[in-house]
Design a protein around this motif. Structure first.
Motif, PDB file in Angstrom:
ATOM      1  N   GLY A  95       0.803  -1.221   0.000  1.00 51.86           N
ATOM      2  CA  GLY A  95       0.000   0.000   0.000  1.00 51.86           C
ATOM      3  C   GLY A  95       0.831   1.264   0.000  1.00 51.86           C
ATOM      4  N   ALA A  96       2.124   1.156  -0.278  1.00 51.22           N
ATOM      5  CA  ALA A  96       3.019   2.309  -0.246  1.00 51.22           C
ATOM      6  C   ALA A  96       3.457   2.697  -1.650  1.00 51.22           C
ATOM      7  N   ASP A  97       3.934   3.933  -1.785  1.00 48.36           N
ATOM      8  CA  ASP A  97       4.681   4.317  -2.969  1.00 48.36           C
ATOM      9  C   ASP A  97       6.113   3.821  -2.775  1.00 48.36           C
ATOM     10  N   VAL A  98       6.857   3.698  -3.870  1.00 44.09           N
ATOM     11  CA  VAL A  98       8.183   3.094  -3.800  1.00 44.09           C
ATOM     12  C   VAL A  98       9.226   4.035  -4.403  1.00 44.09           C
ATOM     13  N   ILE A  99      10.349   4.151  -3.717  1.00 43.67           N
ATOM     14  CA  ILE A  99      11.511   4.899  -4.211  1.00 43.67           C
ATOM     15  C   ILE A  99      12.638   3.889  -4.375  1.00 43.67           C
ATOM     16  N   CYS A 100      13.146   3.741  -5.598  1.00 44.27           N
ATOM     17  CA  CYS A 100      14.138   2.700  -5.844  1.00 44.27           C
ATOM     18  C   CYS A 100      15.418   3.262  -6.450  1.00 44.27           C
ATOM     19  N   GLU A 101      16.532   2.697  -6.000  1.00 42.93           N
ATOM     20  CA  GLU A 101      17.822   3.029  -6.589  1.00 42.93           C
ATOM     21  C   GLU A 101      17.884   2.504  -8.021  1.00 42.93           C
ATOM     22  N   LYS A 102      18.849   3.007  -8.781  1.00 39.87           N
ATOM     23  CA  LYS A 102      19.060   2.526 -10.136  1.00 39.87           C
ATOM     24  C   LYS A 102      20.115   1.422 -10.139  1.00 39.87           C
ATOM     25  N   PRO A 103      20.127   0.570 -11.129  1.00 42.87           N
ATOM     26  CA  PRO A 103      19.134   0.482 -12.205  1.00 42.87           C
ATOM     27  C   PRO A 103      17.797  -0.016 -11.674  1.00 42.87           C
ATOM     28  N   LEU A 104      16.748   0.603 -12.118  1.00 43.52           N
ATOM     29  CA  LEU A 104      15.421   0.263 -11.607  1.00 43.52           C
ATOM     30  C   LEU A 104      15.136  -1.220 -11.770  1.00 43.52           C
ATOM     31  N   VAL A 105      15.205  -1.706 -12.990  1.00 42.51           N
ATOM     32  CA  VAL A 105      15.044  -3.122 -13.344  1.00 42.51           C
ATOM     33  C   VAL A 105      15.903  -3.355 -14.583  1.00 42.51           C
ATOM     34  N   PRO A 106      16.149  -4.604 -14.972  1.00 36.25           N
ATOM     35  CA  PRO A 106      17.036  -4.842 -16.109  1.00 36.25           C
ATOM     36  C   PRO A 106      16.422  -4.654 -17.484  1.00 36.25           C
ATOM     37  N   THR A 107      15.091  -4.768 -17.614  1.00 32.87           N
ATOM     38  CA  THR A 107      14.471  -4.731 -18.940  1.00 32.87           C
ATOM     39  C   THR A 107      13.219  -3.868 -18.945  1.00 32.87           C
ATOM     40  N   VAL A 108      12.837  -3.416 -20.142  1.00 32.28           N
ATOM     41  CA  VAL A 108      11.616  -2.616 -20.271  1.00 32.28           C
ATOM     42  C   VAL A 108      10.381  -3.476 -20.040  1.00 32.28           C
ATOM     43  N   ASP A 109      10.469  -4.788 -20.271  1.00 30.38           N
ATOM     44  CA  ASP A 109       9.340  -5.672 -19.975  1.00 30.38           C
ATOM     45  C   ASP A 109       8.994  -5.608 -18.486  1.00 30.38           C
ATOM     46  N   MET A 110      10.011  -5.525 -17.651  1.00 28.80           N
ATOM     47  CA  MET A 110       9.763  -5.421 -16.210  1.00 28.80           C
ATOM     48  C   MET A 110       9.181  -4.060 -15.846  1.00 28.80           C
ATOM     49  N   ILE A 111       9.569  -3.015 -16.561  1.00 32.47           N
ATOM     50  CA  ILE A 111       8.940  -1.708 -16.350  1.00 32.47           C
ATOM     51  C   ILE A 111       7.452  -1.801 -16.665  1.00 32.47           C
ATOM     52  N   ASP A 112       7.122  -2.458 -17.781  1.00 38.01           N
ATOM     53  CA  ASP A 112       5.709  -2.603 -18.161  1.00 38.01           C
ATOM     54  C   ASP A 112       4.939  -3.399 -17.115  1.00 38.01           C
ATOM     55  N   ASP A 113       5.576  -4.428 -16.543  1.00 38.95           N
ATOM     56  CA  ASP A 113       4.925  -5.213 -15.503  1.00 38.95           C
ATOM     57  C   ASP A 113       4.673  -4.355 -14.264  1.00 38.95           C
ATOM     58  N   LEU A 114       5.632  -3.516 -13.910  1.00 42.74           N
ATOM     59  CA  LEU A 114       5.443  -2.643 -12.752  1.00 42.74           C
ATOM     60  C   LEU A 114       4.337  -1.617 -12.998  1.00 42.74           C
ATOM     61  N   LYS A 115       4.168  -1.194 -14.233  1.00 41.23           N
ATOM     62  CA  LYS A 115       3.067  -0.276 -14.540  1.00 41.23           C
ATOM     63  C   LYS A 115       1.723  -0.955 -14.278  1.00 41.23           C
ATOM     64  N   ILE A 116       1.650  -2.253 -14.566  1.00 36.60           N
ATOM     65  CA  ILE A 116       0.427  -3.010 -14.276  1.00 36.60           C
ATOM     66  C   ILE A 116       0.193  -3.060 -12.772  1.00 36.60           C
ATOM     67  N   ILE A 117       1.253  -3.326 -12.004  1.00 42.51           N
ATOM     68  CA  ILE A 117       1.111  -3.401 -10.538  1.00 42.51           C
ATOM     69  C   ILE A 117       0.773  -2.035  -9.962  1.00 42.51           C
ATOM     70  N   GLU A 118       1.306  -0.958 -10.559  1.00 41.68           N
ATOM     71  CA  GLU A 118       0.892   0.389 -10.135  1.00 41.68           C
ATOM     72  C   GLU A 118      -0.621   0.548 -10.274  1.00 41.68           C
ATOM     73  N   ARG A 119      -1.165   0.121 -11.412  1.00 39.54           N
ATOM     74  CA  ARG A 119      -2.609   0.253 -11.634  1.00 39.54           C
ATOM     75  C   ARG A 119      -3.396  -0.631 -10.669  1.00 39.54           C
ATOM     76  N   GLU A 120      -2.866  -1.817 -10.390  1.00 46.39           N
ATOM     77  CA  GLU A 120      -3.554  -2.738  -9.484  1.00 46.39           C
ATOM     78  C   GLU A 120      -3.600  -2.205  -8.054  1.00 46.39           C
ATOM     79  N   THR A 121      -2.552  -1.530  -7.640  1.00 43.65           N
ATOM     80  CA  THR A 121      -2.424  -1.120  -6.236  1.00 43.65           C
ATOM     81  C   THR A 121      -2.728   0.346  -5.993  1.00 43.65           C
ATOM     82  N   GLY A 122      -2.667   1.153  -7.047  1.00 44.71           N
ATOM     83  CA  GLY A 122      -2.845   2.592  -6.870  1.00 44.71           C
ATOM     84  C   GLY A 122      -1.576   3.289  -6.408  1.00 44.71           C
TER      85      GLY A 122
END
Length: 315
Positions: A95-122
């Motif tokens: 239920g929190a927002d997240v602040i992450c060090e870089k590199p965020l994730v290794p691939t853009v596919d994982m960025i897209d997956d995190l965008k889905i989880i953002e929508r799921e969780t708000g």
């Protein structure tokens, strides 16, 4: 006052996050790391809860969620690169927002997956891209933006930061966990180059080894020859024995000096995030695309566009 959790509290960069949380007037409620060498907490936030097992940390965080006064507002992540995606997802699901060090994730596919989880969780994910806040970088960006639109700058980027034998034995020396040198120590430079010079148009790799990498990048406003290394033998002769790090960025014959001014950039990043001006998933996409391509690129023979260290040395 916002409530923060910190994942990866024993890492090198974690104290900067701890201080940023404190300096922005917020509370480090709980920290987690499998390593218990976290005595730095005593000088920054001695009353924070601490766990060395993720299950206990997560259970504690869920308990905090029951009370609006203790529920986590943010989860900061300083864990090894290969764990970022899992820890970001866990923070969002707490239920929190997240602040992450870089590199965020290794691939853009994982960025897209995190965008889905953002929508799921708000929730919202923010990446620490601190060079975007450095005064020298901002001045250079203004200079480039003010230049003629058809002008391309010639850039030579050299970064050598010596590492001892411990590096190869740590997770940083394992490409399955760090994703290699260009990703681990170069990703913030690629973000900086994109921030200043625009979209990437060409990405050529001339060298990609365990301890060093080099290539050519062409942006809308720049042609960049780059070289990264953790091998002390690559230090220029006039630097060896005096310094363990060599950082040089030459822009059309002018040196970009930004050795100083780093210490407070995490605090500035936190201030911007808390003010609603943080850098999110879409902002991180460009540099993740860049390092992902570098990791998988076919190595090409050096040409005139190669970095001088590649042309002049047997590496």
């Amino acid at each position: 006052m916002k409530n923060f959790a910190l994942i990866g509290a024993a890492g090198y960069i974690a104290p900067r996050h701890m201080r940023a949380i404190k300096d922005t007037g917020n509370r480090l409620s709980v920290a987690y790391d499998i390593n218990d060498s976290v005595g730095i907490i005593d000088s920054i936030s001695p009353h924070s809860d601490f766990f060395t097992e993720f299950e206990r940390f997560e259970n504690h965080a869920y308990a905090l969620k029951r009370n609006p006064e203790t529920a986590l507002d943010y989860v900061a992540i300083c864990s090894p690169n290969y764990l970022h995606h899992a820890h970001i997802a866990a923070g969002l699901r707490l239920g929190a927002d997240v602040i992450c060090e870089k590199p965020l994730v290794p691939t853009v596919d994982m960025i897209d997956d995190l965008k889905i989880i953002e929508r799921e969780t708000g929730g919202k994910v923010f990446n620490i891209l601190q060079l975007r806040h450095h005064s020298s970088i901002l001045k250079l960006r203004e200079k480039v933006m003010a230049a003629s639109a058809d002008q391309k700058f010639d850039v030579e980027l050299t970064y050598i930061t010596s590492r001892g034998k411990w590096y190869a034995q740590s997770w940083k020396g394992d490409p399955r966990k760090s994703f290699g040198i260009a990703t681990n120590i170069g990703v913030h430079f690629y973000d900086m180059l994109h921030f200043i010079f625009g979209k990437l148009q060409q990405n050529v790799v001339h060298l990609h080894a365990e301890s060093k990498a080099a290539g050519y990048l062409e942006y809308e406003r720049a042609r960049v020859r780059w070289f990264l290394s953790i091998d002390e033998n690559d230090l220029p002769e006039d630097v060896k024995g005096k310094k363990t790090t060599y950082r040089n960025i030459d822009i059309s014959g002018e040196q970009l000096e930004f050795s100083d001014g780093f210490t407070d950039l995490h605090t500035v990043s936190y201030q911007e995030i808390l003010a609603g001006r943080g850098y999110g998933l879409d902002d991180a996409r460009h540099c993740i695309e860049t390092v992902s391509t570098i990791r998988t690129a076919v190595i090409q023979a050096p040409t005139a566009d190669a970095h001088p260290f590649i042309l002049n040395k047997s590496l």
